[in-house]
Every structure is written in C-alpha cells, then in structure tokens.
Design an enzyme around this catalytic site. Structure first.
Site, PDB file in Angstrom:
ATOM      1  CB  SER A  99      15.364  -1.511  -7.783  1.00  0.00           C
ATOM      2  OG  SER A  99      15.954  -0.422  -8.486  1.00  0.00           O
ATOM      3  CD  GLN A 108      15.629  12.063  -8.127  1.00  0.00           C
ATOM      4  OE1 GLN A 108      14.699  12.823  -7.911  1.00  0.00           O
ATOM      5  NE2 GLN A 108      15.596  10.793  -7.749  1.00  0.00           N
ATOM      6  CG  HIS A 145       6.907   2.148  -8.272  1.00  0.00           C
ATOM      7  ND1 HIS A 145       7.606   1.441  -9.212  1.00  0.00           N
ATOM      8  CD2 HIS A 145       7.742   3.141  -7.866  1.00  0.00           C
ATOM      9  CE1 HIS A 145       8.805   1.994  -9.394  1.00  0.00           C
ATOM     10  NE2 HIS A 145       8.920   3.017  -8.587  1.00  0.00           N
TER      11      HIS A 145
HETATM   12  P1  AMP Z   1      11.498   5.514  -7.742  1.00  0.00           P
HETATM   13  O1  AMP Z   1      10.555   5.370  -8.885  1.00  0.00           O
HETATM   14  O2  AMP Z   1      12.614   4.540  -7.744  1.00  0.00           O
HETATM   15  O3  AMP Z   1      11.935   6.938  -7.516  1.00  0.00           O
HETATM   16  O4  AMP Z   1      10.651   5.137  -6.448  1.00  0.00           O
HETATM   17  C1  AMP Z   1       9.449   5.798  -6.155  1.00  0.00           C
HETATM   18  C2  AMP Z   1       9.005   5.388  -4.783  1.00  0.00           C
HETATM   19  O5  AMP Z   1       8.807   3.977  -4.736  1.00  0.00           O
HETATM   20  C3  AMP Z   1      10.035   5.724  -3.691  1.00  0.00           C
HETATM   21  O6  AMP Z   1       9.359   6.198  -2.538  1.00  0.00           O
HETATM   22  C4  AMP Z   1      10.692   4.388  -3.441  1.00  0.00           C
HETATM   23  O7  AMP Z   1      11.238   4.263  -2.148  1.00  0.00           O
HETATM   24  C5  AMP Z   1       9.516   3.451  -3.635  1.00  0.00           C
HETATM   25  N1  AMP Z   1       9.986   2.098  -3.932  1.00  0.00           N
HETATM   26  C6  AMP Z   1      10.842   1.727  -4.916  1.00  0.00           C
HETATM   27  N2  AMP Z   1      11.105   0.407  -4.848  1.00  0.00           N
HETATM   28  C7  AMP Z   1      10.389  -0.067  -3.794  1.00  0.00           C
HETATM   29  C8  AMP Z   1      10.241  -1.355  -3.195  1.00  0.00           C
HETATM   30  N3  AMP Z   1      10.888  -2.422  -3.662  1.00  0.00           N
HETATM   31  N4  AMP Z   1       9.434  -1.472  -2.124  1.00  0.00           N
HETATM   32  C9  AMP Z   1       8.778  -0.389  -1.619  1.00  0.00           C
HETATM   33  N5  AMP Z   1       8.869   0.841  -2.141  1.00  0.00           N
HETATM   34  C10 AMP Z   1       9.667   1.015  -3.206  1.00  0.00           C
END
Ligand code: AMP
Length: 275
Positions: free
Chosen positions: A183, A61, A37
């Site tokens: 993640s 979602q 993030h």
């Molecule tokens: P999330 O909080 O999982 O919904 O992710 C929010 C944003 O962060 C989304 O655009 C994801 O693709 C991005 N994101 C999550 N993990 C990563 C990572 N390891 N590398 C780059 N972007 C990420």
C-alpha cells in the site's frame, strides 16, 4: 510515453484513438506506484492497444482531517515505473473537476458498511472520479485491485447499474515477503509498527486455513483471528458474503474476510478469500 496534464487534452487524445479503432485500457491510481499497481498494468497491457495509467489524488474521496495533504507523491518515480511497464499515457491532471462541477455518483447498499461506515463520503468520491475517468479516457477496460475489495464491488455495481461500456478486471492482492499487503500508505509506518503490521495478514491466512480445515462458525473464526492481530486498534475483522459484503453466520459459500487495523495514525486494509 506521453504525459498528459489536462482533462481536455486527455479527452481529445482518447477520442482520436477510439476513432482509429484502437482499444484503451485504464489503471486508475493515486500514485506512489508500487508492485501492486504494476500488477494491474501488467494485467491490462496484453489486452489492449493503448494503456493509460491515471495518477490523481482525488480530494473528493478524502474527508476533513484525513491524509490528503500528506499523501505520498512521486511524479518522477511514477513516470519511470509507467515507462518501464509500457504505458502509453500517464494522465496526471492537477484537477479532474471543471469549475462548477456539482455531480456526485452514489452507489447504494454495498457502499454503506465497512469502509463506507468509517468514511461516509469516501465511496461517493471514488465512484465520482472513476465515472469521470471512464468518460475522459473512453476506456474499454479498467483494472482495480482486490486489495480494496469493497471499492471493487462498488465499481462493479456502478458499472452494471449505469450500463457503462467498460469491462472491469479485478486483480489479486500483491504482498510483501512477510505477507503485508502493499500500500502507498505503508511508508507512514515506523519500523516498530511495520514489524507488528505483518500480524494482520498472518491472522487472516490463519483464519483461511481454519475455515478450509472445517471450522465454519464465523464468530469463532473472527474471534480467534482478532486475538492474533497485534495492532493499536482492530477496527473490524469480519467474515462476509463475497458478493453482497453482508456479514455471515457461517462459511457456507464464497466469503471474504475484510479487516482494518490501525497502527498509530495509519489505517491498514486487508482481506482474504474463504470458501
Ligand atoms: P491507490 O493508488 O491506492 O488508489 O490504488 C490504485 C489501484 O491499485 C486500486 O485499484 C487498488 O486496489 C490497487 N492496489 C493497491 N495496492 C494493491 C496491492 N497490494 N495489490 C493489488 N492491487 C493493489
């Protein structure tokens, strides 16, 4: 740094800043912020006058039986990360949807396979909340991670099709030292699962090397990679066209390998570029 908790306040703030002629960047997230993030925040920070990080675990979602209630939450930690990264507003609404909300944004073919097949209402929920976040924040530019490669493609499609006045920036995957894609869901892994989880990215990198070395047949590449993944279930590992996300027979142009593996009840997504 300002913390905004309602859609109304966010809308008023954004409209006022736009009237002052300031540009706004948005990083939409579900919180439990990590270096992935942060990479999105750092990508946008120099490009805009004002940076918003939204944190909202979007019920639309998640399907029945998924991890909506268990999803990791850390408001104070997230606020501290945002402050350190020069975020102007953390938008943490209790809800994004007003009473009577009854609109869904459905993106077509590109959202049907892979994650769309496994989670049939997922991308509708994602597209709906992102469209609404664009409306509420009036952002000029928004950043998304290639970690969720199909999600990025769905959002680009939506923005093009609805002529939304937002520039979409895609950012590379940030990984742990051993290659595991960062993640928020990695916290669910036991030590034993975490140790095996590294084999997912290792298999993808090996496939990438084999393709660069001249092995072009997608089925052979996929089969060789699949044997290297030590997971409880490999849901899919497929070489696809980088634009359409349709499966390919051979690596002839820009491709992506999309993969999902299960470790216990945790689904891990990963992908790499091949060309
Ligand atoms: P999330 O909080 O999982 O919904 O992710 C929010 C944003 O962060 C989304 O655009 C994801 O693709 C991005 N994101 C999550 N993990 C990563 C990572 N390891 N590398 C780059 N972007 C990420």
């Amino acid at each position: 740094m300002r913390i905004v908790r309602t859609v109304d306040e966010m809308t008023r703030w954004s409209l006022a800043r736009r009237r002052e002629g300031l540009t706004i960047g948005l990083v939409p997230t579900m919180g439990a912020l990590h270096s992935g993030h942060v990479s999105l925040l750092r990508a946008l920070r120099p490009q805009v006058d004002l940076l918003i990080c939204s944190i909202f675990v979007n019920p639309l979602q998640f399907a029945e039986g998924e991890d909506l209630d268990a999803y990791p939450r850390d408001e104070d930690g997230d606020a501290a990360v945002c402050d350190a990264e020069g975020v102007d507003v953390v938008f943490m609404p209790d809800t994004m949807y007003a009473e009577g909300h009854d609109t869904r944004v459905t993106v077509g073919t590109i959202s049907k396979r892979w994650e769309g097949a496994a989670r049939p209402t997922h991308f509708e929920g994602v597209a709906t909340v992102v469209a609404r976040l664009f409306g509420v924040t009036r952002c000029d530019v928004a950043a998304f991670g290639e970690k969720d490669y199909q999600q990025l493609a769905v959002i680009r499609r939506m923005v093009a099709d609805l002529a939304l006045p937002v520039r979409v920036v895609g950012c590379p995957i940030v990984r742990d030292d051993d290659g595991l894609a960062l993640s928020s869901r990695n916290v669910y892994l036991t030590a034993e699962q975490r140790a095996r989880a590294r084999t997912l990215s290792q298999a993808l990198f090996m496939l990438q090397r084999e393709a660069s070395g001249g092995l072009r047949d997608a089925t052979i590449l996929e089969e060789r990679a699949a044997t290297r993944v030590n997971s409880d279930q490999l849901e899919y590992l497929s070489v696809v066209d980088a634009q359409t996300l349709e499966p390919v027979d051979s690596v002839a142009g820009p491709c992506r390998v999309l993969a999902v593996a299960h470790y216990g009840t945790t689904r891990l997504l990963d992908n790499v570029e091949v060309s």
